[in-house]
Structures are given as C-alpha cells and as structure tokens.
Design a protein around this motif. Structure first.
Motif, mmCIF file in Angstrom:
data_model
loop_
_atom_site.group_PDB
_atom_site.id
_atom_site.type_symbol
_atom_site.label_atom_id
_atom_site.label_comp_id
_atom_site.label_asym_id
_atom_site.label_seq_id
_atom_site.Cartn_x
_atom_site.Cartn_y
_atom_site.Cartn_z
ATOM 1 N N ASP A 152 -15.649 -64.084 -1.138
ATOM 2 C CA ASP A 152 -16.850 -64.714 -0.589
ATOM 3 C C ASP A 152 -18.136 -64.144 -1.157
ATOM 4 O O ASP A 152 -19.206 -64.688 -0.912
ATOM 5 N N GLY A 153 -18.066 -63.041 -1.914
ATOM 6 C CA GLY A 153 -19.283 -62.420 -2.427
ATOM 7 C C GLY A 153 -20.131 -61.842 -1.311
ATOM 8 O O GLY A 153 -21.337 -62.073 -1.264
ATOM 9 N N GLU A 154 -19.500 -61.053 -0.431
ATOM 10 C CA GLU A 154 -20.202 -60.474 0.709
ATOM 11 C C GLU A 154 -20.280 -58.954 0.567
ATOM 12 O O GLU A 154 -19.282 -58.293 0.287
ATOM 13 N N ARG A 155 -21.463 -58.403 0.764
ATOM 14 C CA ARG A 155 -21.623 -56.952 0.722
ATOM 15 C C ARG A 155 -20.911 -56.314 1.909
ATOM 16 O O ARG A 155 -20.912 -56.859 3.009
ATOM 17 N N VAL A 156 -20.333 -55.145 1.653
ATOM 18 C CA VAL A 156 -19.670 -54.406 2.727
ATOM 19 C C VAL A 156 -20.123 -52.949 2.694
ATOM 20 O O VAL A 156 -20.665 -52.460 1.694
ATOM 21 N N ARG A 157 -19.885 -52.285 3.807
ATOM 22 C CA ARG A 157 -20.166 -50.855 3.942
ATOM 23 C C ARG A 157 -18.890 -50.167 4.409
ATOM 24 O O ARG A 157 -18.162 -50.706 5.246
ATOM 25 N N PHE A 158 -18.596 -48.987 3.864
ATOM 26 C CA PHE A 158 -17.399 -48.279 4.289
ATOM 27 C C PHE A 158 -17.582 -46.774 4.107
ATOM 28 O O PHE A 158 -18.513 -46.314 3.426
ATOM 29 N N ARG A 159 -16.681 -46.041 4.723
ATOM 30 C CA ARG A 159 -16.652 -44.582 4.600
ATOM 31 C C ARG A 159 -15.572 -44.219 3.582
ATOM 32 O O ARG A 159 -14.454 -44.709 3.652
ATOM 33 N N TYR A 160 -15.933 -43.342 2.634
ATOM 34 C CA TYR A 160 -15.008 -43.002 1.555
ATOM 35 C C TYR A 160 -14.817 -41.499 1.481
ATOM 36 O O TYR A 160 -15.779 -40.726 1.491
ATOM 37 N N VAL A 169 -20.810 -42.491 2.809
ATOM 38 C CA VAL A 169 -20.881 -43.893 3.231
ATOM 39 C C VAL A 169 -21.411 -44.693 2.051
ATOM 40 O O VAL A 169 -22.472 -44.374 1.498
ATOM 41 N N ARG A 170 -20.674 -45.719 1.661
ATOM 42 C CA ARG A 170 -21.037 -46.483 0.466
ATOM 43 C C ARG A 170 -21.382 -47.922 0.842
ATOM 44 O O ARG A 170 -20.746 -48.519 1.717
ATOM 45 N N ARG A 171 -22.381 -48.464 0.160
ATOM 46 C CA ARG A 171 -22.754 -49.876 0.295
ATOM 47 C C ARG A 171 -22.465 -50.536 -1.045
ATOM 48 O O ARG A 171 -23.026 -50.138 -2.063
ATOM 49 N N ASP A 190 -21.856 -50.469 -6.890
ATOM 50 C CA ASP A 190 -22.362 -49.536 -5.877
ATOM 51 C C ASP A 190 -23.884 -49.674 -5.800
ATOM 52 O O ASP A 190 -24.596 -49.374 -6.765
ATOM 53 N N LEU A 191 -24.373 -50.131 -4.659
ATOM 54 C CA LEU A 191 -25.797 -50.396 -4.517
ATOM 55 C C LEU A 191 -26.634 -49.122 -4.550
ATOM 56 O O LEU A 191 -27.778 -49.144 -5.026
ATOM 57 N N ASP A 192 -26.111 -48.011 -4.071
ATOM 58 C CA ASP A 192 -26.863 -46.762 -4.058
ATOM 59 C C ASP A 192 -26.831 -46.071 -5.415
ATOM 60 O O ASP A 192 -27.786 -45.391 -5.784
ATOM 61 N N ARG A 193 -25.739 -46.232 -6.171
ATOM 62 C CA ARG A 193 -25.649 -45.629 -7.507
ATOM 63 C C ARG A 193 -26.146 -46.574 -8.595
ATOM 64 O O ARG A 193 -26.307 -46.175 -9.747
ATOM 65 N N HIS A 209 -18.454 -55.581 7.603
ATOM 66 C CA HIS A 209 -19.018 -56.748 6.940
ATOM 67 C C HIS A 209 -20.507 -56.851 7.267
ATOM 68 O O HIS A 209 -20.894 -56.786 8.428
ATOM 69 N N THR A 210 -21.330 -56.997 6.237
ATOM 70 C CA THR A 210 -22.781 -57.061 6.450
ATOM 71 C C THR A 210 -23.284 -58.495 6.611
ATOM 72 O O THR A 210 -24.426 -58.695 7.026
ATOM 73 N N ARG A 211 -22.448 -59.475 6.237
ATOM 74 C CA ARG A 211 -22.826 -60.897 6.250
ATOM 75 C C ARG A 211 -23.956 -61.197 5.258
ATOM 76 O O ARG A 211 -24.609 -62.232 5.331
ATOM 77 N N VAL A 212 -24.176 -60.275 4.320
ATOM 78 C CA VAL A 212 -25.163 -60.483 3.257
ATOM 79 C C VAL A 212 -24.415 -60.898 1.997
ATOM 80 O O VAL A 212 -23.562 -60.154 1.509
#
Length: 331
Positions: A152-160, A169-171, A190-193, A209-212
């Motif tokens: 779906d091309g949806e951004r997610v956040r998770f703990r790694y 925590v990665r976005r 990786d949005l932060d890197r 799920h960020t729904r973005v």
C-alpha cells in the motif's frame, strides 16, 4: 444484509459444497421457488461466478472455474485451514513470491473474527514442517503488517533491536520483504537516516501503521537482491578486521555502494571499514576490493595475519620467477 444478498450467499455456499445441484433440490433447501433460484443464479453470474445450468428432469446447476477469481465464501473451518497453510508457507518460504503469500495471509487474517485468529495462532504454532531449516522465530502478524505496508505504500514505525543489543525506534517507508538463508529481511527507506536500510524481521517489534502514504521509490530486482545480499553478510564472521583507508567517507561510499555499509569517517581524509569472512581468504578477498592506489592499514589479528602474509609472499615469488615452460602439445 438484505434478504436478497443473504439468499445469494446461501446459494453460493451450497454450490461450493457439491458438484451438481438439481434446481428443485436447491429451491427446497432454500425455501424458495425455482424461479427465485434462477434469479439468484443470475445475480451470482453478474458478480463473476461461472454457473453452468442444464435443462430437463436431470438438469440443475453447477459451479465451474472461470477466467478470473471471484469472491470466495468460506466456512470457519476452511478459513482457519487456509490461514494456517499460508502461515506455514510464509514462514518456511515454500512458494515463490513471498510478498504474495504474506499479503494473502494478511488479507485473510484481517477479516477473521478474534476467536478464529486465536485458533489460527494456536494451531500454526503446533504445525512444524519437517525437512526444512527454520530460522529465528518471526511473527506472522508482523510479516503480514509489513507486507501490506509494502503493497500500500504506507509509512510504519517500529522498534528494532540490533545485533549489538542497541534498541532504536525507526520510521521507514517499506519497499519489499525477502527471505534469505533462514531469515526474513525488510528493505525500506529510513526516514531518519535518509537512506536505504535492511532490517531482520525477527528483530522487529511494535509495528505501528501511520496511515501516511508515500510515493514508491523504484528499485530494480538486481538492486533489491544486492541489498539483501549485503544484509546477509552483516552477521558476525569468524575472521573480522577493520581497514582504515586513505579515502574520504563520501568517496568510499561512492566506490563501494551498498557494500560500504558500516563504514565510518576516521577523519576528513580517512575511512574505517569493517570487513570479515569465514576464513582469512574471504577476509583478504574483501580487502582486495579497496580501490587501486589507495593505501590502508588493517588490524587483522594473528594467526590470520601471518597466513595472509605467507600466501602473498609466495605469490610475489611466483610472479617474480620466470614462467614455467609452455605445455608441449600432445602431453
């Protein structure tokens, strides 16, 4: 649900349970007239179901395979069986196209009532196919969430949790999932890197799920394969070393591409790059990829250091010596 829709679904369920149904028996089972059965058959045909009909006393209806897959109507037991089969296929890489298996599993579990999902989880844990090397345990729920996010091309956040034990925590913007060796890997932006990263799925937790939505960044199959190959190499090797080369970090990354992952700037003019292998030969092979003319030092430890030195000295003597006489024809 309207009476018409409910009746059509009941008819579909009956057609899926037997190869052939006489029209009179269908009408009797559903408590309607044969004319109503004919109308409901037409509604199902409009939805894409191919239903053959034959006239006469021995005539009736039967569901045939069509040119496209219409919606399926499953009983609770059938849905649980399918979900378990998809879980096993996904976790053991029994079929090609792993994301197809995962998205199918995610779609099915998404609509299962909570009690059925619990049954699937309990039964799937007890199903252990033999003859396959299992890797680290991976949650099928996490795999399904990530597969849908890739689709779906949806951004997610998770703990790694990294191999070192560091938790971050990665976005990310998920691109693809791939099984390699005995593990699953997530390739994502990786949005932060602000760069591509590959993560071991068994080290992921708390996927949110960020729904973005995001526009997909295109990669060729060869590029995806290279990312996964590099990720597979990032495990502790029997023979490891650091090479500090006289090359700025940005130039080093331009030369090595994805194989430059893990490199760090020693100073403005030098880069430290970890390299390793199953033995000293593989480690030496990695060092051989340092660009021609670039000087470097390495902390390769003994006895591997001595073994590399002995092999190189012997090779230099062979190159300095006259070549052997040419092979005599016929010998």
């Amino acid at each position: 649900m309207s009476d018409t829709t409910s009746r059509a679904l009941s008819l579909l369920n009956l057609l899926q349970t037997h190869r052939h149904w006489p029209g009179a028996e269908l009408a009797s089972r559903m408590g309607v007239t044969e004319r109503t059965v004919r109308r409901d058959v037409e509604r199902l045909r409009d939805l894409g179901y191919r239903i053959e009909s034959s006239p006469g006393a021995a005539g009736g209806y039967r569901l045939e395979a069509g040119s496209a897959v219409p919606p399926l109507l499953l009983t609770d037991e059938e849905a649980v069986a399918m979900a378990i089969g998809l879980r096993v296929a996904a976790s053991q890489r029994l079929v090609s196209g792993p994301e197809t298996t995962l998205t199918a599993l995610a779609k099915l579990e998404q609509v299962l009532p909570a009690p059925l999902r619990r049954r699937v989880s309990a039964l799937a844990e007890a199903v252990q196919p033999t003859g396959l090397n299992a890797g680290a345990a991976v949650s099928s729920e996490v795999l399904g969430d990530l597969a849908l996010a890739c689709r779906d091309g949806e951004r997610v956040r998770f703990r790694y949790t990294a191999a070192s034990g560091e938790v971050t925590v990665r976005r990310v913007e998920p691109h693809s999932l791939a099984p390699a060796d005995r593990h699953w890997y997530l390739l994502c932006w990786d949005l932060d890197r602000d760069d591509w990263r590959t993560f071991r799925v068994d080290r992921l937790a708390d996927v949110q799920h960020t729904r973005v939505l995001f526009p997909r960044r295109e990669l060729t199959p060869d590029q995806v394969e290279e990312f996964i190959t590099v990720a597979r190499s990032w495990v502790r090797q029997p023979v490891e070393a650091d090479a500090v080369m006289e090359l700025p970090l940005d130039e080093m990354r331009a030369w090595f591409g994805q194989w430059g992952q893990g490199a760090e700037a020693e100073d403005a003019a030098h880069t430290r790059w970890p390299v390793g292998g199953a033995d000293w030969r593989e480690t030496m092979y990695g060092l051989s990829w340092i660009p021609a003319g670039v000087e470097y030092t390495t902390d390769l430890a003994e006895p591997s250091r001595g073994e590399v030195r002995e092999m190189l000295e012997r090779m230099l003597r062979a190159l300095a010596a006259p070549p052997p006489p040419p092979r005599v024809a016929g010998r």
